[in-house]
Design an enzyme around this catalytic site. Structure first.
Site, PDB file in Angstrom:
ATOM      1  N   ARG A  91      38.279  82.786 -45.420  1.00  0.00           N
ATOM      2  CA  ARG A  91      37.001  82.994 -46.115  1.00  0.00           C
ATOM      3  C   ARG A  91      36.189  81.701 -46.239  1.00  0.00           C
ATOM      4  O   ARG A  91      35.038  81.725 -46.650  1.00  0.00           O
ATOM      5  CB  ARG A  91      37.256  83.582 -47.500  1.00  0.00           C
ATOM      6  N   CYS A  92      36.800  80.566 -45.887  1.00  0.00           N
ATOM      7  CA  CYS A  92      36.161  79.261 -46.032  1.00  0.00           C
ATOM      8  C   CYS A  92      35.486  78.846 -44.725  1.00  0.00           C
ATOM      9  O   CYS A  92      36.121  78.812 -43.670  1.00  0.00           O
ATOM     10  CB  CYS A  92      37.219  78.227 -46.431  1.00  0.00           C
ATOM     11  N   THR A  93      34.214  78.507 -44.799  1.00  0.00           N
ATOM     12  CA  THR A  93      33.464  78.108 -43.616  1.00  0.00           C
ATOM     13  C   THR A  93      34.072  76.884 -42.946  1.00  0.00           C
ATOM     14  O   THR A  93      34.256  76.862 -41.723  1.00  0.00           O
ATOM     15  CB  THR A  93      31.991  77.806 -43.998  1.00  0.00           C
TER      16      THR A  93
END
Length: 116
Positions: free
Chosen positions: A10-12
Site C-alpha cells: 500500500r506504500c508508494t
C-alpha cells in the site's frame, strides 16, 4: 542469494523500490512485513547493519507509536524493537537487505548502494 525487501504494497515508496529491484533484474524475496513481521533478532541485525538507533527506524506519526508507549522518555532500544515486532506498522519502509548490507528505500534510489 536473493535480496529481501520488507514491503508494504500500500506504500508508494515501497512499490517504487520493488519496481526498481525488478527493473534491475534482481532476484527478490518479498516479505510483506505487516503480515509477517521480522523478529527481534532480525530487527536488531537490520538496525546494526544500518548503523542507526532503533528509534530512527520507527514511523513516529503512526497511532501505534503512542499505543506502544514510545512517546515517553527513557524508552530503551529493546523496548523500541519489541514495539516494532508487536506493531509492525511502526517499522519504516521499505527495507532492502542484500547479505549483510541494508538500505531503506526512502528515496527508492538509496537501495542502489547495496546492490552488486
Amino acid at each position: 542469494m536473493s535480496v529481501k525487501i520488507y514491503h508494504n504494497p500500500r506504500c508508494t515508496k515501497s512499490r517504487e523500490t520493488l519496481a526498481l529491484l525488478e527493473e534491475k533484474g534482481t532476484e527478490t524475496e518479498v516479505i510483506e512485513y505487516l503480515k509477517t513481521p521480522p523478529d527481534v533478532t532480525t530487527l536488531k541485525n537490520i538496525i546494526q547493519s544500518l548503523g542507526i538507533q532503533a528509534m530512527q527506524l520507527v514511523r513516529c506519526h503512526e497511532d501505534e507509536f503512542k499505543q506502544a508507549g514510545l512517546d515517553k522518555e527513557g524508552v530503551t532500544e529493546d523496548e523500541i524493537i519489541t514495539a516494532m515486532v508487536s506493531y509492525p506498522k511502526l517499522i519504516e519502509r521499505p527495507i532492502v537487505v542484500n547479505g549483510n548490507k541494508v538500505a531503506i528505500g526512502r528515496p527508492p534510489k538509496n537501495i542502489l548502494t547495496i546492490l552488486d
